[in-house]
Design an enzyme around this catalytic site. Structure first.
Site, short mmCIF file in Angstrom:
data_model
loop_
_atom_site.label_atom_id
_atom_site.label_comp_id
_atom_site.label_asym_id
_atom_site.label_seq_id
_atom_site.Cartn_x
_atom_site.Cartn_y
_atom_site.Cartn_z
N ARG A 1 0.84 -1.21 0.00
CA ARG A 1 0.00 0.00 0.00
C ARG A 1 0.87 1.25 0.00
O ARG A 1 2.07 1.19 0.24
CB ARG A 1 -0.90 -0.01 1.24
CG ARG A 1 -1.92 -1.11 1.19
CD ARG A 1 -2.84 -1.16 2.38
NE ARG A 1 -2.23 -1.78 3.54
CZ ARG A 1 -2.04 -1.16 4.70
NH1 ARG A 1 -2.40 0.09 4.84
NH2 ARG A 1 -1.49 -1.80 5.70
N ASP B 1 7.36 -10.16 8.87
CA ASP B 1 7.34 -9.06 9.83
C ASP B 1 8.79 -8.61 10.09
O ASP B 1 9.56 -9.32 10.73
CB ASP B 1 6.68 -9.54 11.12
CG ASP B 1 6.57 -8.43 12.15
OD1 ASP B 1 7.21 -7.37 11.97
OD2 ASP B 1 5.84 -8.62 13.15
N SER C 1 10.53 10.58 8.23
CA SER C 1 9.37 11.48 8.24
C SER C 1 9.85 12.85 8.70
O SER C 1 10.79 12.94 9.50
CB SER C 1 8.31 10.97 9.22
OG SER C 1 7.35 11.98 9.48
N TYR D 1 6.67 7.91 17.56
CA TYR D 1 6.91 7.93 16.10
C TYR D 1 8.11 8.83 15.77
O TYR D 1 9.01 8.46 15.00
CB TYR D 1 5.64 8.42 15.41
CG TYR D 1 5.66 8.42 13.90
CD1 TYR D 1 5.55 7.23 13.18
CD2 TYR D 1 5.77 9.61 13.18
CE1 TYR D 1 5.54 7.24 11.79
CE2 TYR D 1 5.75 9.62 11.80
CZ TYR D 1 5.64 8.43 11.10
OH TYR D 1 5.63 8.44 9.73
N LYS E 1 11.73 7.79 14.00
CA LYS E 1 12.20 8.36 12.73
C LYS E 1 13.48 9.17 12.92
O LYS E 1 14.34 9.22 12.02
CB LYS E 1 11.10 9.21 12.09
CG LYS E 1 9.83 8.44 11.73
CD LYS E 1 10.09 7.33 10.72
CE LYS E 1 8.81 6.73 10.17
NZ LYS E 1 9.06 5.68 9.18
N ILE F 1 1.68 12.77 2.99
CA ILE F 1 1.49 12.08 1.72
C ILE F 1 0.12 11.40 1.76
O ILE F 1 -0.27 10.85 2.80
CB ILE F 1 2.61 11.02 1.50
CG1 ILE F 1 4.01 11.65 1.66
CG2 ILE F 1 2.46 10.35 0.13
CD1 ILE F 1 4.36 12.76 0.70
P1 NDP Z 1 0.63 2.55 4.83
O1 NDP Z 1 0.01 2.39 6.19
O2 NDP Z 1 -0.21 2.98 3.68
O3 NDP Z 1 1.37 1.17 4.42
C1 NDP Z 1 2.26 0.57 5.31
C2 NDP Z 1 2.90 -0.64 4.66
O4 NDP Z 1 3.84 -1.20 5.59
C3 NDP Z 1 1.92 -1.74 4.34
O5 NDP Z 1 2.34 -2.39 3.14
C4 NDP Z 1 2.06 -2.69 5.53
O6 NDP Z 1 1.74 -4.02 5.22
C5 NDP Z 1 3.54 -2.58 5.80
N1 NDP Z 1 3.99 -2.94 7.14
C6 NDP Z 1 3.65 -2.37 8.33
N2 NDP Z 1 4.31 -2.97 9.34
C7 NDP Z 1 5.08 -3.94 8.77
C8 NDP Z 1 5.99 -4.90 9.28
N3 NDP Z 1 6.25 -5.00 10.59
N4 NDP Z 1 6.62 -5.74 8.42
C9 NDP Z 1 6.37 -5.66 7.08
N5 NDP Z 1 5.52 -4.77 6.53
C10 NDP Z 1 4.89 -3.92 7.37
O7 NDP Z 1 1.87 3.53 5.06
P2 NDP Z 1 2.40 4.79 4.22
O8 NDP Z 1 2.59 4.40 2.80
O9 NDP Z 1 1.58 5.96 4.56
O10 NDP Z 1 3.83 5.01 4.91
C11 NDP Z 1 4.99 4.34 4.45
C12 NDP Z 1 6.20 4.89 5.21
O11 NDP Z 1 6.28 6.30 5.03
C13 NDP Z 1 6.11 4.67 6.73
O12 NDP Z 1 7.39 4.36 7.23
C14 NDP Z 1 5.64 6.02 7.26
O13 NDP Z 1 6.07 6.23 8.58
C15 NDP Z 1 6.33 6.96 6.28
N6 NDP Z 1 5.66 8.26 6.16
C16 NDP Z 1 4.38 8.37 5.71
C17 NDP Z 1 3.81 9.62 5.60
C18 NDP Z 1 2.41 9.82 5.10
O14 NDP Z 1 1.96 10.99 5.09
N7 NDP Z 1 1.72 8.81 4.63
C19 NDP Z 1 4.52 10.83 6.01
C20 NDP Z 1 5.86 10.60 6.46
C21 NDP Z 1 6.39 9.36 6.53
P3 NDP Z 1 0.21 -4.61 5.37
O15 NDP Z 1 -0.48 -4.32 4.06
O16 NDP Z 1 0.41 -6.05 5.59
O17 NDP Z 1 -0.41 -3.91 6.54
#
Ligand code: NDP
Length: 250
Positions: A15, A66, A145, A158, A162, A191
């Site tokens: 995602r 994980d 982040s 968080y 980061k 984002i």
């Molecule tokens: P999403 O919540 O949309 O997606 C998170 C993804 O990480 C999913 O594919 C999820 O898998 C996977 N995931 C979570 N935990 C684990 C784990 N322990 N092992 C393997 N996979 C895992 O997140 P975003 O796309 O919004 O964020 C992505 C990154 O960007 C993060 O690190 C976030 O902190 C950072 N970020 C996001 C911002 C935003 O505005 N969105 C802003 C700043 C930073 P599953 O589908 O199985 O749940």
């Protein structure tokens, strides 16, 4: 084709930002492995592999693993490295939030965020570096982040995860630079992903108004910067943090 003959491992590819990075790397000719953690994401993962394999002539594989668990991370890296011809690019993207004000922040919320966002980065970097050292090349990209740079009320766990990632990445860059392995951080602002879609509409509008570019970014806009750091376009860039935040962090 900026990433031809390269293999990339992207954590959290089902995602949001991770998914955009997987698609962007595939379009540039990389073989891509990505991970996810929830059983409910298995169909999403399968569909993404099928879609990208049909669209581009590359290998795309999904693994349920994980990253916060040492053994699962090690096994993931070994399978990708041994079965897909090494690991040239590692993107530590998987991350979670468990927001709460400090007085209410539980030990479980602290541990969960630090384990998923920071400990996982240690696991993945440590195990992947074995392959990168053998190849005498590699690019590690850690998704931080702007909260790790400026802090945020209600996100001490968080922000700590980061910010810790930045010190970790600068150290890895110094340790592995002589072997042609680079390590950088991308710090996204707001984002448009499921993580931020969970915010109330009024909060999203208030945040957008405070951003100089007046809008949330897209996953692909983060992926473009990841592509730069993954490719030889950034051959002399390491130990850096690049913000992709529409001008929010200055
Ligand atoms: P999403 O919540 O949309 O997606 C998170 C993804 O990480 C999913 O594919 C999820 O898998 C996977 N995931 C979570 N935990 C684990 C784990 N322990 N092992 C393997 N996979 C895992 O997140 P975003 O796309 O919004 O964020 C992505 C990154 O960007 C993060 O690190 C976030 O902190 C950072 N970020 C996001 C911002 C935003 O505005 N969105 C802003 C700043 C930073 P599953 O589908 O199985 O749940």
């Amino acid at each position: 084709m900026l990433l031809a003959h390269k293999t990339a491992l992207v954590t959290g590819g089902t995602r949001g930002i991770g998914r955009a990075i997987v698609a962007r790397f595939a379009a540039e000719g990389a073989s891509v492995a990505f991970s996810y953690v929830s059983e409910s994401s298995a169909d999403l993962a399968r569909d993404l592999c099928a879609q990208l394999t049909a669209q581009y002539d590359v290998t795309i594989r999904a693994f349920r693993a994980d990253g916060s668990r040492y053994d699962e991370a090690e096994n993931l890296v070994r399978r990708v490295g041994d079965e897909m011809g090494g690991i040239h690019i590692l993107v530590n993207n998987a991350g979670i939030t468990r927001d709460n004000l400090l007085l209410r922040l539980s030990e479980a919320q602290w541990d969960e965020v630090l384990d998923n966002n920071l400990k996982s980065v240690f696991h993945l970097c440590k195990h992947s570096s074995r392959y990168m050292l053998k190849q005498r090349q590699g690019s590690i990209i850690n998704i931080g982040s702007i909260i790790g740079l400026r802090g945020n009320a209600g996100q001490a766990n968080y922000a700590a995860s980061k910010a810790g990632m930045i010190g970790f990445s600068k150290s890895v860059a110094q340790e592995l630079g002589s072997r042609n392995i680079r390590c950088n951080v991308i710090s996204p602002g707001f984002i448009d992903t499921e993580m931020t879609q969970a915010l109330p509409e009024a909060t999203r509008t208030e945040y957008s108004n405070g951003i100089p570019l007046k809008r949330f970014g897209t996953g692909d806009e983060v992926a473009q910067v990841a592509l730069f750091l993954a490719s030889d376009l950034s051959a002399y860039v390491t130990g850096q943090t690049i913000s992709v935040c529409g001008g929010l962090y200055r």
